[in-house]
Design an enzyme around this catalytic site. Structure first.
Site, PDB file in Angstrom:
ATOM      1  N   ASP A 163      -1.769  -1.074   5.952  1.00 27.58           N
ATOM      2  CA  ASP A 163      -2.032  -0.654   7.328  1.00 27.58           C
ATOM      3  C   ASP A 163      -3.518  -0.440   7.594  1.00 27.58           C
ATOM      4  OD1 ASP A 163      -2.029   1.679   5.680  1.00 27.58           O
ATOM      5  OD2 ASP A 163      -1.832   2.920   7.464  1.00 27.58           O
ATOM      6  N   ASP A 206       0.861  -1.172   0.000  1.00 31.32           N
ATOM      7  CA  ASP A 206       0.000   0.000   0.000  1.00 31.32           C
ATOM      8  C   ASP A 206       0.900   1.226   0.000  1.00 31.32           C
ATOM      9  OD1 ASP A 206      -2.363   1.571   0.319  1.00 31.32           O
ATOM     10  OD2 ASP A 206      -1.967   1.672   2.465  1.00 31.32           O
ATOM     11  N   ASP A 265       0.031   5.059   1.138  1.00 34.39           N
ATOM     12  CA  ASP A 265      -0.052   5.918   2.328  1.00 34.39           C
ATOM     13  C   ASP A 265      -0.067   5.067   3.596  1.00 34.39           C
ATOM     14  OD1 ASP A 265      -0.964   8.775   1.089  1.00 34.39           O
ATOM     15  OD2 ASP A 265      -1.927   7.139   0.012  1.00 34.39           O
TER      16      ASP A 265
END
Length: 231
Positions: A170, A12, A14
């Protein structure tokens, strides 16, 4: 736990590869300033960054709705695009991971819900666009995470079977997408998790507290482990 070894690492953007909170938080506070509001502290903004513009605008303007909210969202994106890579950087410890992968010709790539018109110039500004084997964005396909299609498309682009890829994120949608795609899933606990997040409930294959732990999931894990400096 016996870990499978893998041939590609997908991340991922960000909160996993890049710490974009300084610039995304800055855009939100500039938007608040335009409306005569005080800036929000970074600690309040940071856990929301992974969830994108809509969640950030909702944080900064909780009373906004309908067309007003959409105007705020579009203005936020304009402000963010103007200062896209001023404070953004790789998370500490990520660069050695990328370097180790590249030294072994192990592909790494990005699967993000961030739109391409923001992702491409950001990667270019940070010198990552030519290093990543792929960058699948939120508008690349008709579906976005938590749908598995972006991850399956990334695996196709790099020529590695999905079950031989690790996907790291996250947010819960990252793990949902990775599991649905048949990839090994790892939570980046160093990212933007909030105090309310319970990543073990997402049923990932693993959780890492620092980026260098990601190498333990890869095919050349034993060699990379030997290369680490002694404590």
């Amino acid at each position: 736990m016996t870990r499978r070894r893998h041939d590609a690492l997908l991340l991922d953007l960000d909160g996993t590869l890049l710490d974009t909170a300084p610039d995304m938080g800055g855009a939100l506070n500039r938007l608040r300033a335009e409306h005569g509001l005080e800036p929000l502290p970074a600690a309040r903004i940071r856990p929301v960054v992974s969830h994108g513009a809509m969640r950030l605008v909702a944080l900064g303007f909780p009373e906004a709705s309908g067309s007003e909210f959409e105007r705020l969202r579009l203005r936020f994106l304009d402000l963010y695009a103007e200062h896209l890579a001023e404070g953004t950087c790789l998370f500490p410890g990520i660069e050695p991971v990328l370097g180790a992968l590249e030294a072994r010709d192990t592909p790494w790539g990005i699967v993000t819900n961030k739109p391409g018109w923001l992702t491409a110039p950001l990667l270019e500004a940070l010198g990552l666009s030519r290093r990543a084997a792929c960058a699948v964005c939120g508008d690349t396909l008709p579906e976005r995470k938590p749908h598995p299609l972006p991850l399956l498309h990334a695996a196709d682009l790099i020529g590695i079977a999905a079950e031989r890829c690790v996907y790291v994120g996250d947010a819960e949608r990252d793990i949902q997408a990775g599991r649905a795609a048949g990839m090994t899933t790892v939570v980046a606990a160093y990212g933007y998790l909030s105090a309310d997040d319970e990543p073990t409930r997402w049923q990932p294959d693993g959780i890492v507290s620092a980026p260098d732990e990601l190498l333990e999931w890869m095919h050349h894990a034993a060699e990379w482990q030997a290369m680490r400096p002694m404590a």
